[in-house]
Design an enzyme around this catalytic site. Sequence first.
Site, mmCIF file in Angstrom:
data_model
loop_
_atom_site.group_PDB
_atom_site.id
_atom_site.type_symbol
_atom_site.label_atom_id
_atom_site.label_comp_id
_atom_site.label_asym_id
_atom_site.label_seq_id
_atom_site.Cartn_x
_atom_site.Cartn_y
_atom_site.Cartn_z
ATOM 1 N N PRO A 72 0.829 -1.215 0.000
ATOM 2 C CA PRO A 72 0.000 0.000 0.000
ATOM 3 C C PRO A 72 0.859 1.259 0.000
ATOM 4 O O PRO A 72 0.343 2.363 -0.165
ATOM 5 C CB PRO A 72 -0.815 -0.124 1.297
ATOM 6 C CG PRO A 72 -0.076 -1.091 2.149
ATOM 7 C CD PRO A 72 0.715 -1.975 1.246
ATOM 8 N N ARG B 148 -3.658 -6.692 -21.040
ATOM 9 C CA ARG B 148 -4.591 -6.040 -21.985
ATOM 10 C C ARG B 148 -3.867 -5.116 -22.965
ATOM 11 O O ARG B 148 -4.384 -4.808 -24.027
ATOM 12 C CB ARG B 148 -5.615 -5.180 -21.223
ATOM 13 C CG ARG B 148 -6.546 -5.924 -20.349
ATOM 14 C CD ARG B 148 -7.441 -4.961 -19.602
ATOM 15 N NE ARG B 148 -8.235 -4.150 -20.510
ATOM 16 C CZ ARG B 148 -9.331 -4.578 -21.109
ATOM 17 N NH1 ARG B 148 -9.766 -5.786 -20.884
ATOM 18 N NH2 ARG B 148 -10.000 -3.792 -21.934
ATOM 19 N N ASP C 49 -10.722 2.321 -24.566
ATOM 20 C CA ASP C 49 -11.032 2.158 -23.140
ATOM 21 C C ASP C 49 -10.713 3.452 -22.397
ATOM 22 O O ASP C 49 -9.908 4.254 -22.860
ATOM 23 C CB ASP C 49 -10.143 1.058 -22.526
ATOM 24 C CG ASP C 49 -10.740 -0.332 -22.710
ATOM 25 O OD1 ASP C 49 -11.943 -0.427 -22.972
ATOM 26 O OD2 ASP C 49 -9.973 -1.305 -22.588
HETATM 27 N N1 SAH Z 1 1.504 -3.428 7.368
HETATM 28 C C1 SAH Z 1 1.476 -2.949 6.008
HETATM 29 C C2 SAH Z 1 0.343 -3.602 5.230
HETATM 30 C C3 SAH Z 1 0.569 -5.062 5.012
HETATM 31 S S1 SAH Z 1 -0.749 -5.790 4.172
HETATM 32 C C4 SAH Z 1 1.284 -1.440 6.004
HETATM 33 O O1 SAH Z 1 0.585 -0.937 6.891
HETATM 34 O O2 SAH Z 1 1.796 -0.729 5.120
HETATM 35 C C5 SAH Z 1 -0.001 -7.278 3.591
HETATM 36 C C6 SAH Z 1 0.398 -7.299 2.144
HETATM 37 O O3 SAH Z 1 -0.719 -7.050 1.325
HETATM 38 C C7 SAH Z 1 1.426 -6.267 1.709
HETATM 39 O O4 SAH Z 1 2.726 -6.700 2.002
HETATM 40 C C8 SAH Z 1 1.167 -6.170 0.236
HETATM 41 O O5 SAH Z 1 1.828 -7.203 -0.471
HETATM 42 C C9 SAH Z 1 -0.330 -6.390 0.146
HETATM 43 N N2 SAH Z 1 -1.098 -5.143 0.039
HETATM 44 C C10 SAH Z 1 -1.873 -4.603 0.993
HETATM 45 N N3 SAH Z 1 -2.469 -3.477 0.575
HETATM 46 C C11 SAH Z 1 -2.065 -3.297 -0.700
HETATM 47 C C12 SAH Z 1 -2.331 -2.300 -1.679
HETATM 48 N N4 SAH Z 1 -3.127 -1.255 -1.437
HETATM 49 N N5 SAH Z 1 -1.764 -2.422 -2.888
HETATM 50 C C13 SAH Z 1 -0.928 -3.456 -3.149
HETATM 51 N N6 SAH Z 1 -0.637 -4.444 -2.263
HETATM 52 C C14 SAH Z 1 -1.194 -4.363 -1.047
#
Ligand code: SAH
Length: 247
Positions: free
Chosen positions: A88, A153, A168
């Site tokens: 994230p 895509r 698109d």
């Molecule tokens: N503790 C972390 C979140 C971990 S969530 C924080 O607060 O930043 C666990 C896993 O889910 C991450 O390592 C990632 O691979 C995935 N993940 C979670 N949210 C995501 C998002 N918005 N985009 C992409 N991958 C995500």
Amino acid sequence: MKFDILTLFPGMFSGPFDESIINRAKARQLIDISLHNIRDWATDKHQTADDAPYGGGAGMVMKAGPLASCIESVKARHPASTVVLTSPQGRRLTHSVALELVHSSGLIIVCGRYEGIDERIRSIYAEDDISLGDFVLSGGEIAAMAIVDSVTRLIPGALGSNESAETDSFGDGLLEYPHYTRPPEFNGMIVPEALLSGNHELIRKWRRKESLRKTRSLRPDLLSQVTLTREDRNMLAEIEQEEACVL
Ligand code: SAH
């Protein structure tokens, strides 16, 4: 294009990767997807891939050792591929990011779980870090699916002749125009006349104008980033007048 996906849950990918456009792209050998179970790289007898965080607190952290071995083994087979973390905290997956990624010869996508991965993996291997948006998923698998789908895509030949990535949304910088199909009347609402006219120029103009209207109303930020033609500017002026009349 080669996709290597590193995950603790390879079973999650059967289904999404076995249907429709992705399945067809695999059959046409436009893409090749390999799933790697990170747990297979754990060396202890319980095949431990996660451990408690230093400093304490809730949750578990994916261990550096198994991840490093897994990444190195995949990278040795595909040295030109880019290592992409999912998180994230990464840069947001957008159309322009997908357009960038489609030029790589391959992507090695790392799916985190729990609290995420040991930060040293990021420091050593990460070449990119992609987020689906400002929310937290339970794991990187859904993000990996979104990356593979949005990039595939854009590979020439992945879409059928009836499908097009250019029209698109975002393909030309705007949101796409609205779509209608049979019947011509539904719940008292009729399909716009231009679309029934059979006149290609009329249809093109209608679609362009409605694409501008949607973008202006839903994503005005996009309008400021595209080069508008004189026709576009005239259409936008018409839209403004039409909307002023409605008010
Ligand atoms: N503790 C972390 C979140 C971990 S969530 C924080 O607060 O930043 C666990 C896993 O889910 C991450 O390592 C990632 O691979 C995935 N993940 C979670 N949210 C995501 C998002 N918005 N985009 C992409 N991958 C995500």
